[in-house]
Design a protein around this motif. Structure first.
Motif, PDB file in Angstrom:
ATOM      1  N   THR A 189       0.841  -1.205   0.000  1.00 20.42           N
ATOM      2  CA  THR A 189       0.000   0.000   0.000  1.00 20.42           C
ATOM      3  C   THR A 189       0.868   1.243   0.000  1.00 20.42           C
ATOM      4  N   LEU A 229      -2.470  -1.320  -3.321  1.00 20.18           N
ATOM      5  CA  LEU A 229      -3.528  -0.358  -3.001  1.00 20.18           C
ATOM      6  C   LEU A 229      -2.901   1.022  -2.982  1.00 20.18           C
ATOM      7  N   ASP A 231      -3.751   4.954  -2.171  1.00 19.77           N
ATOM      8  CA  ASP A 231      -4.669   5.869  -1.504  1.00 19.77           C
ATOM      9  C   ASP A 231      -4.143   7.297  -1.649  1.00 19.77           C
ATOM     10  N   PRO A 252      -3.623  -6.512 -10.567  1.00 26.95           N
ATOM     11  CA  PRO A 252      -4.729  -5.882  -9.845  1.00 26.95           C
ATOM     12  C   PRO A 252      -4.223  -4.710  -8.985  1.00 26.95           C
ATOM     13  N   PHE A 254      -6.064  -1.324  -6.420  1.00 29.47           N
ATOM     14  CA  PHE A 254      -7.247  -0.735  -5.794  1.00 29.47           C
ATOM     15  C   PHE A 254      -6.884   0.718  -5.531  1.00 29.47           C
ATOM     16  N   ILE A 256      -8.031   4.602  -4.432  1.00 28.45           N
ATOM     17  CA  ILE A 256      -9.035   5.304  -3.638  1.00 28.45           C
ATOM     18  C   ILE A 256      -8.537   6.716  -3.334  1.00 28.45           C
ATOM     19  N   SER A 276      -9.090  -4.307 -11.718  1.00 31.23           N
ATOM     20  CA  SER A 276      -8.801  -3.223 -10.770  1.00 31.23           C
ATOM     21  C   SER A 276     -10.065  -2.475 -10.372  1.00 31.23           C
ATOM     22  N   TRP A 277      -9.980  -1.796  -9.190  1.00 32.90           N
ATOM     23  CA  TRP A 277     -11.112  -1.103  -8.594  1.00 32.90           C
ATOM     24  C   TRP A 277     -10.742   0.358  -8.346  1.00 32.90           C
ATOM     25  N   PHE A 278     -11.761   1.252  -8.499  1.00 39.29           N
ATOM     26  CA  PHE A 278     -11.522   2.691  -8.375  1.00 39.29           C
ATOM     27  C   PHE A 278     -12.703   3.363  -7.687  1.00 39.29           C
ATOM     28  N   TYR A 282     -15.354   5.816  -0.532  1.00 39.36           N
ATOM     29  CA  TYR A 282     -16.188   4.630  -0.343  1.00 39.36           C
ATOM     30  C   TYR A 282     -17.651   5.041  -0.274  1.00 39.36           C
TER      31      TYR A 282
END
Length: 501
Positions: A189, A229, A231, A252, A254, A256, A276-278, A282
């Motif tokens: 991270t 990840l 951030d 992958p 993530f 945020i 992957s996530w965006f 949240y």
């Protein structure tokens, strides 16, 4: 190793290749005159006192690390293979002790894996690790490049910045400058600290100003980011910035906390983002008012998105400002508004999922949308120049109406094919049948079904039990058309109207 019990057989399977490895590496070192540093590190690996499966696994992982050191000194560097990267032994192995893992008097690492903790980074995320990452990247970028890639890019042989499951607070970007390639960043991270530059991204690859002489427009090659990840913490612009790069693979990941873009691609070609996530925030957090955040922004050609989730909340899911890009399996449920916006031509969307977010296509041109699911939403054709050309939409599924909306005024369209849509309500070709008794006019209004407010072509047939009748279709007026007969008859008119073909 001739054991019959399962546990002993497993230990033998692990210990046997280690024994072979020790013999081979000893012979190799003796023949090639290794440095005292390598010999010292090999001799430091002692056989565990208790022979168990777990001790064998740990010793095996340590020997793999030593093997990488020997390979590096003999010019044989390897990219961290997925099976090695994900093995439980490596994942649980402690990082090297603090201090640069370099031979005395050398400014390059003899290991193809760089651990930030070896340079003082705090893997708990409580303390600032900016200086440690700067030192780690200096060593990584000084790794011997025995080969060149395209455009005189230094091939660093798959060297890896391994975050080893740590969480790191940084106040400056991790930068891979132009003309470096074959680099990996994995497993951990990165989080922006309170003094992180507002105009920077956590990881920056290449440079917008780079202009290589060969016309391909790429100054970096084969940069990979996986299992990370990112951030931005509402401080940095976003997670990753990629400029004039060919062959970057991300995922992958993530991402945020980005007020601007989760990942931004400027120029280059064949950047691939997958699995992957965006989200800026949240779904359970406060949505910032006036947000302009974008999950992924593509400002270039020939890039690929595959299996992407942009979730609640981001202002826009994906924005495409270049040609010949491919979006597959992109799912946007980013809190209402725009899921995907296409501002250029020759782009393809296959098997995507717009979930309460619209698909906006500006001045649609040479674009394809197929097998895409629209949940309580639709496609919006946005007119800026007022012209749509060469668009194919088919096999899409809609749960609400209208399936396509026009924003602005389109004055011309050609080659627009919208057909075979499940639950669709707007098309460019429409068929209808009308049965009337003793009538001389069959009138049709296609305004609810045709996409554009005009009819270009009419094809019809009249079936009647009454002799031979003179009949004709009158010129369309907007989306209305009529068929007339020379005298009242009982008959059935089958008609097909089309536009923008």
């Amino acid at each position: 190793c001739h054991q019959t019990q399962k546990s002993k057989t497993t230990m033998c399977a692990l210990w046997a290749p280690i024994a072979v490895f020790l013999l081979l590496t000893a012979a190799c070192d003796a023949r090639k005159n290794p440095s005292p540093d390598v010999i010292a590190r090999l001799r430091a690996v002692e056989k565990p006192g208790e022979l168990t499966i777990e001790s064998a696994k740990g010793f095996h992982a340590e020997m793999l690390s030593r093997a990488r050191a020997i390979e590096a000194l003999h010019g044989h560097t390897h990219r961290l293979a997925p099976i090695y990267r994900s093995s439980s032994a490596l994942m649980n192995r402690a990082p090297p002790p603090p201090g640069p893992p370099t031979p005395s008097g050398s400014n390059t690492s003899s290991l193809p894996i760089i651990f930030p903790t070896a340079y003082g980074a705090d893997p708990t995320g409580r303390n600032d690790s900016t200086a440690a990452f700067a030192a780690a990247m200096k060593v990584l970028l000084s790794f011997p490049a025995n080969r060149k890639m395209a455009s005189n890019i230094s091939d660093l042989g798959g060297i890896t910045l391994d975050l080893a499951g740590g969480q790191y607070l940084i106040n400056a970007p991790v930068v891979i400058p132009p003309y470096f390639g074959n680099i990996n960043i994995v497993r951990g991270t990165l989080r922006a600290g309170p003094s992180f530059p507002r105009d920077g991204w956590l990881i920056e690859i290449g440079a917008y100003s780079c202009n290589p002489p060969d016309g391909q427009g790429s100054c970096n090659e084969f940069i990979n980011i996986a299992d990370v990840l990112l951030d931005a913490n509402e401080t940095a612009n976003g997670g990753v910035y990629i400029a004039h790069v060919m062959g970057t693979t991300i995922g992958p990941v993530f991402v945020i906390g980005f007020p601007k873009t989760g990942i931004q691609i400027d120029g280059g070609h064949e950047v691939m983002i997958t699995d992957s996530w965006f989200a800026q925030t949240y779904w359970s957090d406060h949505h910032p008012p006036g947000s302009a955040s974008i999950g992924i922004q593509i400002n270039g050609n020939d890039h690929y998105l595959n299996n992407i989730i942009v979730f609640d909340f981001a202002h826009v899911g994906v924005e495409v400002n270049g040609a010949a890009n491919m979006l597959t399996g992109v799912h946007t449920w980013n809190g209402g508004g725009v899921g995907i916006v296409i501002n250029s031509y020759q782009n393809r969307l296959i098997g995507c999922y717009l979930d309460f977010n619209t698909l906006n296509i500006v001045d649609p041109n040479e674009s394809t949308v197929e097998n895409t699911f629209f949940l309580s939403t639709n496609t919006v054709f946005v007119a800026r120049k007022g012209f749509a050309s060469q668009v194919a939409m088919r096999f899409n599924t809609y749960t609400s109406s209208p399936s396509i909306v026009l924003s602005g005024t389109f004055t011309k369209a050609d080659g627009v094919y919208i057909s075979e849509e499940l639950g669709g309500s707007k098309f460019t070709t429409v068929r209808r049948v009308l049965n009337q008794s003793m009538s001389d006019t069959w009138s049709f209004d296609f305004s609810n079904e045709l996409l554009f407010p005009w009819i270009d072509h009419v094809v019809y047939s009249l079936s009647t039990p009454t002799g031979f009748i003179t009949h004709v279709s009158r010129p369309p007026v907007g989306t209305r058309v009529s068929v007339e007969t020379s005298e009242p008859v009982a008959g059935v008119v089958s008609i097909e109207v089309s536009q923008a073909l």
